[in-house]
Motif scaffolding. Sequence first.
Motif, PDB file in Angstrom:
ATOM      1  N   VAL A  72       0.855  -1.186   0.000  1.00  0.00           N
ATOM      2  CA  VAL A  72       0.000   0.000   0.000  1.00  0.00           C
ATOM      3  C   VAL A  72       0.890   1.235   0.000  1.00  0.00           C
ATOM      4  N   MET A  73       0.764   2.034  -1.042  1.00  0.00           N
ATOM      5  CA  MET A  73       1.583   3.253  -1.161  1.00  0.00           C
ATOM      6  C   MET A  73       0.795   4.437  -0.618  1.00  0.00           C
ATOM      7  N   ALA A  74       0.854   4.588   0.716  1.00  0.00           N
ATOM      8  CA  ALA A  74       0.167   5.732   1.328  1.00  0.00           C
ATOM      9  C   ALA A  74       1.099   6.927   1.460  1.00  0.00           C
ATOM     10  N   ALA A  75       2.378   6.734   1.154  1.00  0.00           N
ATOM     11  CA  ALA A  75       3.335   7.841   1.278  1.00  0.00           C
ATOM     12  C   ALA A  75       3.100   8.870   0.183  1.00  0.00           C
ATOM     13  N   ALA A  76       3.610  10.073   0.436  1.00  0.00           N
ATOM     14  CA  ALA A  76       3.566  11.144  -0.568  1.00  0.00           C
ATOM     15  C   ALA A  76       5.000  11.415  -1.023  1.00  0.00           C
ATOM     16  N   PRO A  77       5.466  10.664  -2.033  1.00  0.00           N
ATOM     17  CA  PRO A  77       6.811  10.930  -2.525  1.00  0.00           C
ATOM     18  C   PRO A  77       6.789  12.225  -3.346  1.00  0.00           C
ATOM     19  N   ALA A  78       7.881  12.980  -3.280  1.00  0.00           N
ATOM     20  CA  ALA A  78       7.961  14.198  -4.096  1.00  0.00           C
ATOM     21  C   ALA A  78       8.083  13.779  -5.551  1.00  0.00           C
ATOM     22  N   ASP A  79       7.349  14.459  -6.412  1.00  0.00           N
ATOM     23  CA  ASP A  79       7.442  14.123  -7.838  1.00  0.00           C
ATOM     24  C   ASP A  79       8.755  14.608  -8.441  1.00  0.00           C
ATOM     25  N   PHE A  80       9.338  15.652  -7.814  1.00  0.00           N
ATOM     26  CA  PHE A  80      10.579  16.234  -8.348  1.00  0.00           C
ATOM     27  C   PHE A  80      11.637  16.323  -7.262  1.00  0.00           C
ATOM     28  N   ASN A 133      11.282  12.476 -10.250  1.00  0.00           N
ATOM     29  CA  ASN A 133      11.588  11.284  -9.462  1.00  0.00           C
ATOM     30  C   ASN A 133      10.943  10.049 -10.084  1.00  0.00           C
ATOM     31  N   PRO A 134      11.445   8.859  -9.746  1.00  0.00           N
ATOM     32  CA  PRO A 134      10.771   7.659 -10.244  1.00  0.00           C
ATOM     33  C   PRO A 134       9.364   7.557  -9.663  1.00  0.00           C
ATOM     34  N   ASP A 135       8.457   6.990 -10.433  1.00  0.00           N
ATOM     35  CA  ASP A 135       7.097   6.752  -9.943  1.00  0.00           C
ATOM     36  C   ASP A 135       7.086   5.341  -9.344  1.00  0.00           C
ATOM     37  N   ILE A 136       7.122   5.288  -8.027  1.00  0.00           N
ATOM     38  CA  ILE A 136       7.280   3.997  -7.320  1.00  0.00           C
ATOM     39  C   ILE A 136       6.043   3.119  -7.521  1.00  0.00           C
ATOM     40  N   LEU A 137       4.870   3.730  -7.373  1.00  0.00           N
ATOM     41  CA  LEU A 137       3.625   2.963  -7.503  1.00  0.00           C
ATOM     42  C   LEU A 137       3.524   2.340  -8.891  1.00  0.00           C
ATOM     43  N   HIS A 138       3.861   3.112  -9.903  1.00  0.00           N
ATOM     44  CA  HIS A 138       3.812   2.604 -11.271  1.00  0.00           C
ATOM     45  C   HIS A 138       4.797   1.446 -11.431  1.00  0.00           C
ATOM     46  N   VAL A 166      -1.922  -1.202  -3.861  1.00  0.00           N
ATOM     47  CA  VAL A 166      -2.899  -0.146  -3.580  1.00  0.00           C
ATOM     48  C   VAL A 166      -2.211   1.219  -3.646  1.00  0.00           C
ATOM     49  N   GLY A 167      -2.829   2.150  -4.358  1.00  0.00           N
ATOM     50  CA  GLY A 167      -2.309   3.517  -4.420  1.00  0.00           C
ATOM     51  C   GLY A 167      -3.282   4.488  -3.777  1.00  0.00           C
ATOM     52  N   PHE A 168      -2.811   5.690  -3.561  1.00  0.00           N
ATOM     53  CA  PHE A 168      -3.643   6.773  -3.033  1.00  0.00           C
ATOM     54  C   PHE A 168      -3.679   7.901  -4.052  1.00  0.00           C
ATOM     55  N   ALA A 169      -4.746   8.669  -4.070  1.00  0.00           N
ATOM     56  CA  ALA A 169      -4.794   9.835  -4.942  1.00  0.00           C
ATOM     57  C   ALA A 169      -5.587  10.933  -4.249  1.00  0.00           C
ATOM     58  N   ALA A 212      -8.726   7.521 -14.335  1.00  0.00           N
ATOM     59  CA  ALA A 212      -7.610   7.608 -15.287  1.00  0.00           C
ATOM     60  C   ALA A 212      -6.293   7.302 -14.576  1.00  0.00           C
ATOM     61  N   LYS A 213      -6.172   7.783 -13.324  1.00  0.00           N
ATOM     62  CA  LYS A 213      -4.930   7.534 -12.563  1.00  0.00           C
ATOM     63  C   LYS A 213      -4.785   6.048 -12.242  1.00  0.00           C
ATOM     64  N   LEU A 214      -5.894   5.412 -11.875  1.00  0.00           N
ATOM     65  CA  LEU A 214      -5.878   3.977 -11.560  1.00  0.00           C
ATOM     66  C   LEU A 214      -5.337   3.189 -12.756  1.00  0.00           C
ATOM     67  N   ARG A 237      -3.546   4.444 -15.287  1.00  0.00           N
ATOM     68  CA  ARG A 237      -2.186   4.886 -15.607  1.00  0.00           C
ATOM     69  C   ARG A 237      -1.155   4.238 -14.684  1.00  0.00           C
ATOM     70  N   LYS A 238      -1.498   4.149 -13.404  1.00  0.00           N
ATOM     71  CA  LYS A 238      -0.546   3.612 -12.424  1.00  0.00           C
ATOM     72  C   LYS A 238      -0.472   2.082 -12.493  1.00  0.00           C
ATOM     73  N   GLY A 239      -1.554   1.440 -12.917  1.00  0.00           N
ATOM     74  CA  GLY A 239      -1.537  -0.028 -13.035  1.00  0.00           C
ATOM     75  C   GLY A 239      -1.753  -0.754 -11.725  1.00  0.00           C
TER      76      GLY A 239
HETATM   77  N1  CTP Z   1       3.536   7.910  -5.989  1.00  0.00           N
HETATM   78  C1  CTP Z   1       4.674   7.157  -6.183  1.00  0.00           C
HETATM   79  N2  CTP Z   1       5.809   7.731  -6.659  1.00  0.00           N
HETATM   80  C2  CTP Z   1       5.851   9.037  -6.951  1.00  0.00           C
HETATM   81  C3  CTP Z   1       4.686   9.829  -6.776  1.00  0.00           C
HETATM   82  C4  CTP Z   1       3.537   9.235  -6.290  1.00  0.00           C
HETATM   83  O1  CTP Z   1       4.644   5.963  -5.897  1.00  0.00           O
HETATM   84  N3  CTP Z   1       6.968   9.579  -7.392  1.00  0.00           N
HETATM   85  C5  CTP Z   1       2.317   7.256  -5.483  1.00  0.00           C
HETATM   86  C6  CTP Z   1       1.765   7.794  -4.176  1.00  0.00           C
HETATM   87  O2  CTP Z   1       2.290   7.112  -3.079  1.00  0.00           O
HETATM   88  C7  CTP Z   1       0.274   7.545  -4.319  1.00  0.00           C
HETATM   89  C8  CTP Z   1       0.040   7.615  -5.827  1.00  0.00           C
HETATM   90  O3  CTP Z   1       1.328   7.470  -6.449  1.00  0.00           O
HETATM   91  O4  CTP Z   1      -0.069   6.241  -3.920  1.00  0.00           O
HETATM   92  C9  CTP Z   1      -0.591   8.847  -6.332  1.00  0.00           C
HETATM   93  O5  CTP Z   1       0.152   9.962  -6.101  1.00  0.00           O
HETATM   94  P1  CTP Z   1      -0.141  11.305  -6.904  1.00  0.00           P
HETATM   95  O6  CTP Z   1       0.808  12.346  -6.404  1.00  0.00           O
HETATM   96  O7  CTP Z   1      -1.598  11.618  -6.841  1.00  0.00           O
HETATM   97  O8  CTP Z   1       0.224  10.824  -8.378  1.00  0.00           O
HETATM   98  P2  CTP Z   1       0.905  11.546  -9.538  1.00  0.00           P
HETATM   99  O9  CTP Z   1       1.375  10.490 -10.459  1.00  0.00           O
HETATM  100  O10 CTP Z   1       1.926  12.498  -9.016  1.00  0.00           O
HETATM  101  O11 CTP Z   1      -0.306  12.287 -10.185  1.00  0.00           O
HETATM  102  P3  CTP Z   1      -0.555  13.817 -10.460  1.00  0.00           P
HETATM  103  O12 CTP Z   1      -0.102  13.985 -11.838  1.00  0.00           O
HETATM  104  O13 CTP Z   1      -2.036  13.948 -10.280  1.00  0.00           O
HETATM  105  O14 CTP Z   1       0.241  14.587  -9.448  1.00  0.00           O
END
Ligand code: CTP
Length: 415
Positions: free
Chosen positions: A282-290, A316-321, A335-338, A354-356, A358-360
């Motif tokens: 379960v990815m409940a964390a909020a990773p920074a996108d950048f 940053n890498p998209d961990i959930l994806h 499981v992801g969070f949005a 759409a996010k569901l 996209r993330k897979g």
């Molecule tokens: N997440 C992740 N890796 C990242 C960013 C987000 O694994 N670098 C995960 C979060 O833990 C969460 C999910 O992705 O479970 C959704 O995060 P969100 O920030 O909403 O997704 P983004 O892909 O950043 O979508 P948006 O373009 O809407 O910001």
Amino acid sequence: MSPEGARPVARPQVVLGVSGGIAAYKACELLRRFTESGHDVTVVPTESALRFVGAPTWAALSGRPVATEVWDGVHEVPHVRIGQAADLVVIAPATADLMAKAAHGQADDLLTNTLLTARCPVVFAPAMHTEMWEHPATRDNVATLRRRGAIVIEPAEGRLTGKDTGKGRLPEPGEIFELARDVLTRTGADGPVDDLAGRQVVVSAGGTREYLDPVRFLGNRSSGLQGVALARAAAARGAEVTLIAANVALPDPAGMKVVRVETTAELRDAVVSAAAGADAVVMAAAPADFRPASVSEAKIKKAADGSAAPLELVQNPDILHEISTQRVRPDSVVVGFAAETGDATGSVLDLARAKLARKGCDLLVVNDVSGGAVFGQPDNEAVILAADGGMVDVPRGSKAALAHAIWDQVAPRLT
Ligand code: CTP
């Protein structure tokens, strides 16, 4: 007097078993938590526990007499009655010796007799030296107790008695209390909900920090409360939990492995490695996108001419994806969070669907944050979307309630 028509609510009957380890002193705080939150507690120490904390302390804190032997107060048949009347038995600390006796059904004192007569959930909170915890005899005894339905929580890591450090510490009393209360409140007519027993789950929590230099970072406001609630709930349902905590300013929850990380890169490595053997992530964390394109080794100085600091960011890498699309275990549930607000391109649910895709991932827990953020708040509400088409509305309630609602969706999807 109770209000008209209201029936008095029975106070839960808790047996606090204390076996003979130095951590017995921590059980005093656990006892206080139970009594102050409306539980009736009968303390049943072993003879050796009384060498660490005396009977007057237990009697004073519980407001009840304390017995260790089946010969005390024989006319009340306490060795049968205490176990029969209990809604929950918690053993803290549980020594290697106590668990060995329990695993073999021995009954040579009041506590071991109580364990044989109790039909309620039993939580063991072990505390011992690392070598004793890791010994094959203890491993077998723990496995036996778990197989029979007891919840044996993992000891914490850290300073042990003497100079040793390692796995074997009793988790903090407040954390044992949270887990025990969760087990108690979720016990129904068929016994405790342990639908995650034998499952390995990984939960990420908190928000990452991306360093610019040794003293500055880009961060976010995620408190980690929801992730910690998920980890606690999974442990209370019997799972073996790894909590990957990014800058979470909360104590380690009881009964799980806690990996502390700071940056998204560290979070990614920890999640990917733990996810390899997991039944659910379960990815409940909020990773920074950048993150900053480079981290300065020295503190960045202001320019004398007042010009703006150059700040180049990279993605940053998209961990959930990654963990959803490159699964080591194809049967695992991810499981992801949005957190969504909806915009000109679509409603909250449109964007979430759409996010569901996209993330897979298999499930997406969607928070509508149009009216303000949920960071640091005790409550939450959400919609859980499933890749198989399901959709569950979870009304506003505690983060613990949402956590259980999420596991309610995960559990039946585990093969
Ligand atoms: N997440 C992740 N890796 C990242 C960013 C987000 O694994 N670098 C995960 C979060 O833990 C969460 C999910 O992705 O479970 C959704 O995060 P969100 O920030 O909403 O997704 P983004 O892909 O950043 O979508 P948006 O373009 O809407 O910001």
